[in-house]
Design an enzyme around this catalytic site. Structure first.
Site, PDB file in Angstrom:
ATOM      1  CD1 TRP A   1      -2.169  -2.126   1.979  1.00 56.16           C
ATOM      2  CD2 TRP A   1      -2.919  -1.365   0.005  1.00 56.16           C
ATOM      3  NE1 TRP A   1      -3.169  -2.964   1.535  1.00 56.16           N
ATOM      4  CE2 TRP A   1      -3.645  -2.532   0.342  1.00 56.16           C
ATOM      5  CE3 TRP A   1      -3.213  -0.710  -1.187  1.00 56.16           C
ATOM      6  CZ2 TRP A   1      -4.646  -3.057  -0.475  1.00 56.16           C
ATOM      7  CZ3 TRP A   1      -4.208  -1.235  -2.013  1.00 56.16           C
ATOM      8  CH2 TRP A   1      -4.914  -2.397  -1.650  1.00 56.16           C
TER       9      TRP A   1
ATOM     10  CE  LYS B   1      -9.126  -2.994   3.281  1.00 55.88           C
ATOM     11  NZ  LYS B   1      -7.948  -2.256   2.906  1.00 55.88           N
TER      12      LYS B   1
ATOM     13  CG  ASP C   1      -3.487   3.899   4.015  1.00 61.16           C
ATOM     14  OD1 ASP C   1      -4.523   3.718   4.677  1.00 61.16           O
ATOM     15  OD2 ASP C   1      -3.222   3.275   2.958  1.00 61.16           O
TER      16      ASP C   1
END
Ligand SMILES: *Cc1c(COP(=O)(O)O)cnc(C)c1O
Length: 360
Positions: free
Chosen positions: A101, A194, A170
């Protein structure tokens, strides 16, 4: 009705009381005669939903006055572009790459400016976090970027970088799993699927001095932080349903005792799994450095691909779903977000124990 234990990395398990409340409201939202999905985002009822959601988020996280909350579409991936387009000023930012990511975010930044990669832990299969005190930060970087919990590899920062440049994080896969210390960040954001709600929404918490007009001239208006903030996240039709569902989760979190209580519960859940893995002769955690282990995503292996496949098949049949590891890692991964009850984690550990006995 049978509910399984769902260990999916995202979209992922949501609290049953949240789903039940949504079900109760589905045909008639509190006397409105329609569902939230059918409601104008300009209606009084909807304005109240979004206002309450923001207020509850501010309360749960103790968000200081000078930080703004913005809802945007395009998931977390949209933010890989929004961050550089809104925050670059001198044209370069520092990135610490600790998994897919953050690697993707750095690559996206490269389209709009320079992403200086200060560290990349790929040669360890992303199983470590670099020592943030010994990196060569650039003094004129517009921001320092991290992915605080790498969902795929299961590593989490034990300590945040302290840099002159604002820290951008993030937090998708650890959002609201504990109390984020907002003042340590210039901006933090996450996709909600999530740990908070249905996919398709990102929540951005940003210090107000970072909201500027003189941003990248070709930044799509829809990714412009300042314009979105000024319009109360309603520059266009927002993801009304996801915001509503997130609001229900926030209410549930408050009922659970808030984020310190969640953290305590999450530490207990993660310890159940890691303790088993560390004492097992068959299973092994991918991340061996205890200081950087994720509380949310736990990748593990047997070291034997056939045995891994057998474990995944048999655990699935036993009602423990989505334990297959990410395609880039293999093995298994248990994602144990806020909504995963301790009983679900215990069921997983019990199953592992039984599997180990039967197969050794
Ligand atoms: C899932 C995830 C993303 C991507 O989220 P999308 O909403 O699918 O764009 C980005 N970062 C992290 C840490 C993630 O876990």
């Amino acid at each position: 009705m049978t509910r399984v234990y769902n260990f999916s990395a995202g979209p992922s398990v949501m609290p049953v009381p949240v789903l039940e409340e949504a079900q109760k409201d589905l045909l008639d939202y509190k006397g409105a005669g329609m569902s939230v999905m059918e409601m104008s985002h300009r209606s009084k009822d909807y304005q109240q939903i979004i206002d309450t959601t923001v207020a509850d988020l501010r309360e749960l996280l103790s968000i200081p006055e000078n930080y703004k909350v913005i809802f945007m579409q395009g998931g977390a991936t949209g933010q890989f572009a929004a961050v550089p387009m809104n925050l670059l000023k001198n044209g370069a930012a520092d990135y610490i790459v600790t998994g897919n990511w953050s690697a993707s975010a750095a690559k996206e930044c490269g389209k709009y400016g320079t992403a200086n990669v200060l560290a990349d832990t790929k040669d360890t299969n992303y199983t470590v976090i670099p020592d943030v005190d010994s990196l060569a930060y650039n003094d004129d970087a517009d921001y320092t970027y991290i992915c605080e919990n790498e969902t795929i590899y299961g590593v989490k920062y034990p300590k945040l970088p302290q840099t002159k440049a604002p820290l951008v994080s993030d937090v998708s896969s650890m959002f609201l799993s504990e109390k984020h210390d907002i003042e340590k960040y210039g901006l933090l954001y996450g996709g909600v699927q999530k740990n908070i709600g249905p996919a398709g929404l990102a929540i951005i918490i940003v210090r107000e001095d970072l909201l500027r007009d003189d941003i990248c001239p070709y930044c799509p208006t829809i990714l412009n932080y300042k314009k979105n903030e000024e319009k109360g996240s309603m520059l266009n039709t927002p993801n009304t349903w996801s915001i509503y569902m997130c609001g229900l989760t926030l209410k549930w979190l408050k009922e659970q005792g808030g984020l310190d209580a969640m953290r305590e519960r999450n530490e207990k859940k993660a310890a159940l799994v890691y303790d088993y893995l560390d004492n097992s002769k068959m299973f092994k955690a991918n991340v061996q450095d205890k200081a950087v282990r994720s509380l949310m995503n736990i990748p593990f292996v047997t070291g034997n691909d056939e045995l891994d496949a057998k474990f995944i098949a048999e655990s699935t049949a036993a009602g423990l779903k989505s334990l297959k590891g990410h395609r880039s890692v293999g093995g298994m991964r248990a994602s144990i977000y806020n909504a995963m009850p301790v009983e679900g984690v215990q069921a997983l550990v019990d199953f592992m124990e039984k599997f180990e006995k039967e197969n050794s």
